[in-house]
Motif scaffolding. Structure first.
Motif, PDB file in Angstrom:
ATOM      1  N   PRO A  85       0.832  -1.221   0.000  1.00  0.00           N
ATOM      2  CA  PRO A  85       0.000   0.000   0.000  1.00  0.00           C
ATOM      3  C   PRO A  85       0.859   1.260   0.000  1.00  0.00           C
ATOM      4  O   PRO A  85       1.830   1.367   0.752  1.00  0.00           O
ATOM      5  CB  PRO A  85      -0.799  -0.130   1.302  1.00  0.00           C
ATOM      6  N   ALA A  86       0.495   2.206  -0.843  1.00  0.00           N
ATOM      7  CA  ALA A  86       1.308   3.416  -1.012  1.00  0.00           C
ATOM      8  C   ALA A  86       1.422   4.217   0.278  1.00  0.00           C
ATOM      9  O   ALA A  86       2.435   4.886   0.512  1.00  0.00           O
ATOM     10  CB  ALA A  86       0.705   4.283  -2.118  1.00  0.00           C
ATOM     11  N   ALA A  87       0.380   4.181   1.125  1.00  0.00           N
ATOM     12  CA  ALA A  87       0.385   4.976   2.354  1.00  0.00           C
ATOM     13  C   ALA A  87       1.156   4.305   3.488  1.00  0.00           C
ATOM     14  O   ALA A  87       1.371   4.921   4.536  1.00  0.00           O
ATOM     15  CB  ALA A  87      -1.052   5.244   2.801  1.00  0.00           C
ATOM     16  N   PRO A  89       4.113   3.155   5.783  1.00  0.00           N
ATOM     17  CA  PRO A  89       5.478   3.628   5.991  1.00  0.00           C
ATOM     18  C   PRO A  89       6.494   2.673   5.359  1.00  0.00           C
ATOM     19  O   PRO A  89       6.316   1.452   5.385  1.00  0.00           O
ATOM     20  CB  PRO A  89       5.616   3.663   7.520  1.00  0.00           C
ATOM     21  N   LEU A  90       7.556   3.235   4.800  1.00  0.00           N
ATOM     22  CA  LEU A  90       8.523   2.441   4.042  1.00  0.00           C
ATOM     23  C   LEU A  90       9.064   1.268   4.842  1.00  0.00           C
ATOM     24  O   LEU A  90       9.078   0.131   4.342  1.00  0.00           O
ATOM     25  CB  LEU A  90       9.685   3.328   3.584  1.00  0.00           C
ATOM     26  N   TRP A  91       9.503   1.501   6.072  1.00  0.00           N
ATOM     27  CA  TRP A  91      10.130   0.424   6.823  1.00  0.00           C
ATOM     28  C   TRP A  91       9.123  -0.619   7.274  1.00  0.00           C
ATOM     29  O   TRP A  91       9.482  -1.787   7.450  1.00  0.00           O
ATOM     30  CB  TRP A  91      10.942   0.976   7.988  1.00  0.00           C
ATOM     31  N   ASP A  92       7.849  -0.240   7.436  1.00  0.00           N
ATOM     32  CA  ASP A  92       6.812  -1.243   7.690  1.00  0.00           C
ATOM     33  C   ASP A  92       6.670  -2.155   6.476  1.00  0.00           C
ATOM     34  O   ASP A  92       6.542  -3.380   6.602  1.00  0.00           O
ATOM     35  CB  ASP A  92       5.470  -0.571   7.989  1.00  0.00           C
ATOM     36  N   SER A  93       6.691  -1.541   5.294  1.00  0.00           N
ATOM     37  CA  SER A  93       6.598  -2.330   4.060  1.00  0.00           C
ATOM     38  C   SER A  93       7.801  -3.254   3.903  1.00  0.00           C
ATOM     39  O   SER A  93       7.660  -4.430   3.554  1.00  0.00           O
ATOM     40  CB  SER A  93       6.508  -1.405   2.845  1.00  0.00           C
ATOM     41  N   VAL A  94       8.980  -2.724   4.166  1.00  0.00           N
ATOM     42  CA  VAL A  94      10.200  -3.530   4.044  1.00  0.00           C
ATOM     43  C   VAL A  94      10.146  -4.724   4.981  1.00  0.00           C
ATOM     44  O   VAL A  94      10.410  -5.869   4.574  1.00  0.00           O
ATOM     45  CB  VAL A  94      11.449  -2.670   4.331  1.00  0.00           C
ATOM     46  N   LEU A  95       9.780  -4.487   6.247  1.00  0.00           N
ATOM     47  CA  LEU A  95       9.720  -5.586   7.205  1.00  0.00           C
ATOM     48  C   LEU A  95       8.704  -6.637   6.770  1.00  0.00           C
ATOM     49  O   LEU A  95       8.967  -7.847   6.844  1.00  0.00           O
ATOM     50  CB  LEU A  95       9.347  -5.056   8.593  1.00  0.00           C
ATOM     51  N   HIS A  96       7.561  -6.196   6.271  1.00  0.00           N
ATOM     52  CA  HIS A  96       6.517  -7.134   5.845  1.00  0.00           C
ATOM     53  C   HIS A  96       7.016  -8.036   4.726  1.00  0.00           C
ATOM     54  O   HIS A  96       6.869  -9.263   4.778  1.00  0.00           O
ATOM     55  CB  HIS A  96       5.276  -6.365   5.383  1.00  0.00           C
ATOM     56  N   ALA A 149      13.212  -0.316  -6.916  1.00  0.00           N
ATOM     57  CA  ALA A 149      11.893  -0.426  -6.295  1.00  0.00           C
ATOM     58  C   ALA A 149      11.709   0.629  -5.215  1.00  0.00           C
ATOM     59  O   ALA A 149      10.626   1.228  -5.081  1.00  0.00           O
ATOM     60  CB  ALA A 149      11.711  -1.824  -5.700  1.00  0.00           C
ATOM     61  N   ILE A 150      12.752   0.900  -4.454  1.00  0.00           N
ATOM     62  CA  ILE A 150      12.668   1.911  -3.393  1.00  0.00           C
ATOM     63  C   ILE A 150      12.545   3.303  -3.993  1.00  0.00           C
ATOM     64  O   ILE A 150      11.791   4.154  -3.486  1.00  0.00           O
ATOM     65  CB  ILE A 150      13.905   1.801  -2.477  1.00  0.00           C
ATOM     66  N   ALA A 151      13.247   3.557  -5.079  1.00  0.00           N
ATOM     67  CA  ALA A 151      13.134   4.850  -5.746  1.00  0.00           C
ATOM     68  C   ALA A 151      11.711   5.079  -6.248  1.00  0.00           C
ATOM     69  O   ALA A 151      11.148   6.173  -6.097  1.00  0.00           O
ATOM     70  CB  ALA A 151      14.130   4.927  -6.907  1.00  0.00           C
ATOM     71  N   GLU A 152      11.108   4.051  -6.834  1.00  0.00           N
ATOM     72  CA  GLU A 152       9.730   4.174  -7.312  1.00  0.00           C
ATOM     73  C   GLU A 152       8.786   4.480  -6.158  1.00  0.00           C
ATOM     74  O   GLU A 152       7.882   5.308  -6.275  1.00  0.00           O
ATOM     75  CB  GLU A 152       9.303   2.878  -8.006  1.00  0.00           C
ATOM     76  N   ARG A 153       8.993   3.806  -5.053  1.00  0.00           N
ATOM     77  CA  ARG A 153       8.095   3.956  -3.913  1.00  0.00           C
ATOM     78  C   ARG A 153       8.243   5.319  -3.230  1.00  0.00           C
ATOM     79  O   ARG A 153       7.277   5.876  -2.715  1.00  0.00           O
ATOM     80  CB  ARG A 153       8.361   2.841  -2.902  1.00  0.00           C
TER      81      ARG A 153
END
Length: 209
Positions: A85-87, A89-96, A149-153
């Motif tokens: 999900p775009a909203a 937080p980045l590190w939540d997404s990374v951990l998931h 991928a991180i740059a896009e996000r």
């Protein structure tokens, strides 16, 4: 910078990727179970039900095939990060996405961390000098794709901004530390909780314990 368009993988490319994964898994399994010196390319090809020529079409060596498994996992992490999900937080997404790729029973074909014979064999395999150079190359390719991928996000530019490259390097280092810690800690340290601790600490800015 707007996200880049990523076309769905074609059938031919998907089949090639599946073959690479199957060969890599077979190589890891045999080298862990039998020992590095007791596995030949012919054994790997037979285990994967392909010809030796097919193996040679994909990989130059056992070490190349093993390192490909690490690269494939990081590519899946990059792919999964793109659809979080775009909203979030980045590190939540990374951990998931990292936890999902290292969880027991995930798509990597890894054995449970509590399988002591597997752990011991994996330690020996990862210490094999022939593997080190291939792992370095795989890490570089993995970080490059993850940075995209991180740059896009994050709306950054992978060619001009340091941020996506830095995050990609930190993610790679975090995963490597988690695996090394899990394999070498006695008694066993389950991998997923170690990953969670590492990325929670990173997200918090690495405060001194």
């Amino acid at each position: 910078m707007p996200p880049e368009d990523h076309a769905p993988m074609g059938l031919r490319e998907r089949k090639k990727r599946e073959t690479r994964v199957a060969l890599s898994r077979a190589t890891i399994r045999l080298c862990v179970e039998r020992g590095w010196d007791d596995v030949a390319v012919e054994d790997i090809a037979a285990a994967a039900n392909v010809s030796v020529r097919t193996f040679r079409n994909y990989f130059s060596s056992k070490a190349d095939a093993i390192a490909a498994s690490h690269l494939e996992r990081m590519l899946r992490i990059a792919d999964a990060l793109r659809v979080r999900p775009a909203a979030e937080p980045l590190w939540d997404s990374v951990l998931h996405v990292v936890q999902a790729q290292f969880a027991p029973g995930d798509a990597s074909g890894a054995r449970p961390s509590h399988d002591q014979r597997w752990r011991d064999g994996l330690r020996l395999m990862l210490a094999e000098p022939a593997l080190q150079g291939e792992v370095v190359k795989a890490n570089a390719a993995a970080e490059e794709e993850l940075a995209k991928a991180i740059a896009e996000r994050t709306g950054t530019d992978v060619t001009r901004d340091v941020y996506p490259k830095l995050v990609a390097a930190v993610v790679g280092a975090g995963c490597a530390v988690a695996v090394e810690h899990s394999l070498r800690t006695e008694p066993d340290a389950p991998l997923v909780p170690v990953l969670r601790e590492i990325f929670d600490r990173i997200a918090a800015g690495l405060p001194i314990p």
